[in-house]
Design a protein around this motif. Structure first.
Motif, PDB file in Angstrom:
ATOM      1  N   GLU A  67     -16.120  34.439  38.260  1.00 39.33           N
ATOM      2  CA  GLU A  67     -14.779  34.925  38.287  1.00 39.33           C
ATOM      3  C   GLU A  67     -14.935  34.292  36.379  1.00 39.33           C
ATOM      4  O   GLU A  67     -14.495  35.053  35.749  1.00 39.33           O
ATOM      5  N   LYS A  78      -7.304  41.411  34.147  1.00 44.37           N
ATOM      6  CA  LYS A  78      -6.934  40.624  35.517  1.00 44.37           C
ATOM      7  C   LYS A  78      -8.388  41.116  36.143  1.00 44.37           C
ATOM      8  O   LYS A  78      -9.778  41.827  36.110  1.00 44.37           O
ATOM      9  N   ILE A  79      -8.875  39.330  36.884  1.00 44.46           N
ATOM     10  CA  ILE A  79     -10.380  39.570  37.918  1.00 44.46           C
ATOM     11  C   ILE A  79      -9.810  40.194  39.494  1.00 44.46           C
ATOM     12  O   ILE A  79      -8.803  39.661  39.830  1.00 44.46           O
ATOM     13  N   ASN A  80     -10.562  41.161  40.131  1.00 45.35           N
ATOM     14  CA  ASN A  80     -10.641  41.573  41.871  1.00 45.35           C
ATOM     15  C   ASN A  80     -11.450  40.676  42.159  1.00 45.35           C
ATOM     16  O   ASN A  80     -12.495  41.176  42.263  1.00 45.35           O
ATOM     17  N   LEU A  81     -11.114  40.232  43.358  1.00 47.68           N
ATOM     18  CA  LEU A  81     -12.073  39.906  44.156  1.00 47.68           C
ATOM     19  C   LEU A  81     -11.372  40.749  45.830  1.00 47.68           C
ATOM     20  O   LEU A  81     -10.610  41.253  46.019  1.00 47.68           O
ATOM     21  N   PHE A 105      -6.906  51.366  36.870  1.00 49.39           N
ATOM     22  CA  PHE A 105      -6.443  50.329  37.360  1.00 49.39           C
ATOM     23  C   PHE A 105      -4.802  51.685  37.040  1.00 49.39           C
ATOM     24  O   PHE A 105      -4.265  51.955  36.803  1.00 49.39           O
ATOM     25  N   PRO A 106      -3.421  50.672  37.803  1.00 49.52           N
ATOM     26  CA  PRO A 106      -3.315  49.334  38.905  1.00 49.52           C
ATOM     27  C   PRO A 106      -4.365  49.477  40.151  1.00 49.52           C
ATOM     28  O   PRO A 106      -3.724  48.735  40.772  1.00 49.52           O
TER      29      PRO A 106
ATOM     30  N   ALA B  46      -2.114  33.339  37.464  1.00 48.17           N
ATOM     31  CA  ALA B  46      -2.188  35.603  37.880  1.00 48.17           C
ATOM     32  C   ALA B  46      -3.706  35.256  38.899  1.00 48.17           C
ATOM     33  O   ALA B  46      -4.124  35.735  39.312  1.00 48.17           O
ATOM     34  N   GLU B  47      -4.734  33.847  38.553  1.00 46.64           N
ATOM     35  CA  GLU B  47      -6.069  34.167  38.351  1.00 46.64           C
ATOM     36  C   GLU B  47      -6.770  33.036  39.538  1.00 46.64           C
ATOM     37  O   GLU B  47      -6.391  32.174  39.526  1.00 46.64           O
ATOM     38  N   SER B  83      -8.108  40.089  46.704  1.00 51.11           N
ATOM     39  CA  SER B  83      -7.106  39.497  45.807  1.00 51.11           C
ATOM     40  C   SER B  83      -7.640  40.020  44.738  1.00 51.11           C
ATOM     41  O   SER B  83      -8.251  40.000  43.928  1.00 51.11           O
ATOM     42  N   PHE B  84      -6.193  41.233  44.930  1.00 55.23           N
ATOM     43  CA  PHE B  84      -6.436  42.024  43.108  1.00 55.23           C
ATOM     44  C   PHE B  84      -5.869  41.645  41.932  1.00 55.23           C
ATOM     45  O   PHE B  84      -5.573  41.018  41.143  1.00 55.23           O
ATOM     46  N   GLY B  85      -4.214  41.919  42.663  1.00 58.94           N
ATOM     47  CA  GLY B  85      -2.800  41.370  41.774  1.00 58.94           C
ATOM     48  C   GLY B  85      -2.669  42.414  39.838  1.00 58.94           C
ATOM     49  O   GLY B  85      -2.741  41.943  39.492  1.00 58.94           O
ATOM     50  N   ASN B  86      -4.013  43.127  40.388  1.00 55.85           N
ATOM     51  CA  ASN B  86      -3.235  44.300  39.029  1.00 55.85           C
ATOM     52  C   ASN B  86      -1.925  45.061  39.090  1.00 55.85           C
ATOM     53  O   ASN B  86      -1.246  45.128  37.755  1.00 55.85           O
ATOM     54  N   MET B  87      -0.888  44.720  40.085  1.00 60.16           N
ATOM     55  CA  MET B  87       0.414  45.647  40.076  1.00 60.16           C
ATOM     56  C   MET B  87       1.133  44.248  40.366  1.00 60.16           C
ATOM     57  O   MET B  87       2.443  44.379  39.210  1.00 60.16           O
ATOM     58  N   TRP B  93      -3.675  37.173  48.619  1.00 64.92           N
ATOM     59  CA  TRP B  93      -4.532  37.181  49.512  1.00 64.92           C
ATOM     60  C   TRP B  93      -4.486  37.967  50.443  1.00 64.92           C
ATOM     61  O   TRP B  93      -3.646  38.324  51.224  1.00 64.92           O
ATOM     62  N   TRP B 110      -7.717  50.473  50.666  1.00 64.40           N
ATOM     63  CA  TRP B 110      -6.965  51.273  49.406  1.00 64.40           C
ATOM     64  C   TRP B 110      -7.869  51.999  49.481  1.00 64.40           C
ATOM     65  O   TRP B 110      -7.255  53.041  48.178  1.00 64.40           O
TER      66      TRP B 110
END
Lengths: 146, 146
Positions: A67, A78-81, A105-106, B46-47, B83-87, B93, B110
């Protein structure tokens, strides 16, 4: 699926960026996400809680390094995990730099495409490898048998 | 999105199962995935690599505890972690017990639904809370201001 027929036991699964005796970082050949990386545990284990604390911490240290390297190299939005393993129940982590103008995205990259989307190329793999080695130490060439 | 307008800063985001001063475990109201849990970091970050090593390890210890509790309670075919957090770019998590007959399996939740799918109810929330407390210690009632 047994270890005998598991594709992550059989093949590297992408371009090898870094490895040690316990896990490897690969770059996935994804046209829409050219800097999509995976961290793959070497041993055939299905769940994170199947690993002992030490191995779990080691694997996550490699995920965080991946990351960090992708953030520094690409400044993604953003980073996606994610760790699913529904199709290949062998512990592996997706580490995906995301951009507001990419294909999904998103939404997650497993969701509905939102547009054609820009594929953010990211740096050469040798650059990612050098950055990973700076955090994690030299990659191991010879890997003990599974 | 600023912390001032972040929904995970403003609301619990689900039924509270456990919390301490740094994070909380909630059960999401998802009709198809009634045991879908989230682990939400309290501070607006955020990350994962924005957290220091100690906080990262603490958050993941709570994620592993949630995975352990859901596995023990439900024996799912797979655990999915993401763990995304795009929105909502506030570290959280997803911890989702998956079953081969659920709505999306083997796709991620998703992805495209594969069937109507069975919604696996899981135990009462009080059972999950008790199991989390056994691993993580008592939940904190009074949480310091954000």
């Amino acid at each position: 699926m047994s270890a005998q027929t598991c594709e992550l036991c059989e093949v590297t699964g992408g371009e090898l960026l870094w490895q040690d005796a316990r896990c490897r970082v690969i770059r996935v050949a994804d046209a829409h996400y050219p800097a999509f990386c995976r961290v793959v545990w070497r041993r055939h284990v299905a769940e994170m809680t199947d690993l002992d604390m030490t191995d779990r911490a080691h694997l996550m240290a490699v995920v965080w390094a991946t990351e960090r390297v992708l953030r520094d190299a690409m400044q993604p939005d953003k980073i996606n995990l994610a760790s699913f393993g529904n199709m290949v129940p062998h512990v592996h982590w997706h580490v995906i730099p995301r951009f507001s103008d990419d294909r999904h995205f998103p939404q997650s990259v497993w969701g509905t495409p939102q547009r054609d989307g820009l594929a953010h190329a990211g740096p050469a793999s040798s650059v990612l490898t050098a950055a990973l080695e700076q955090i994690l130490g030299p990659a191991t060439d010879a890997v003990p048998g599974r």
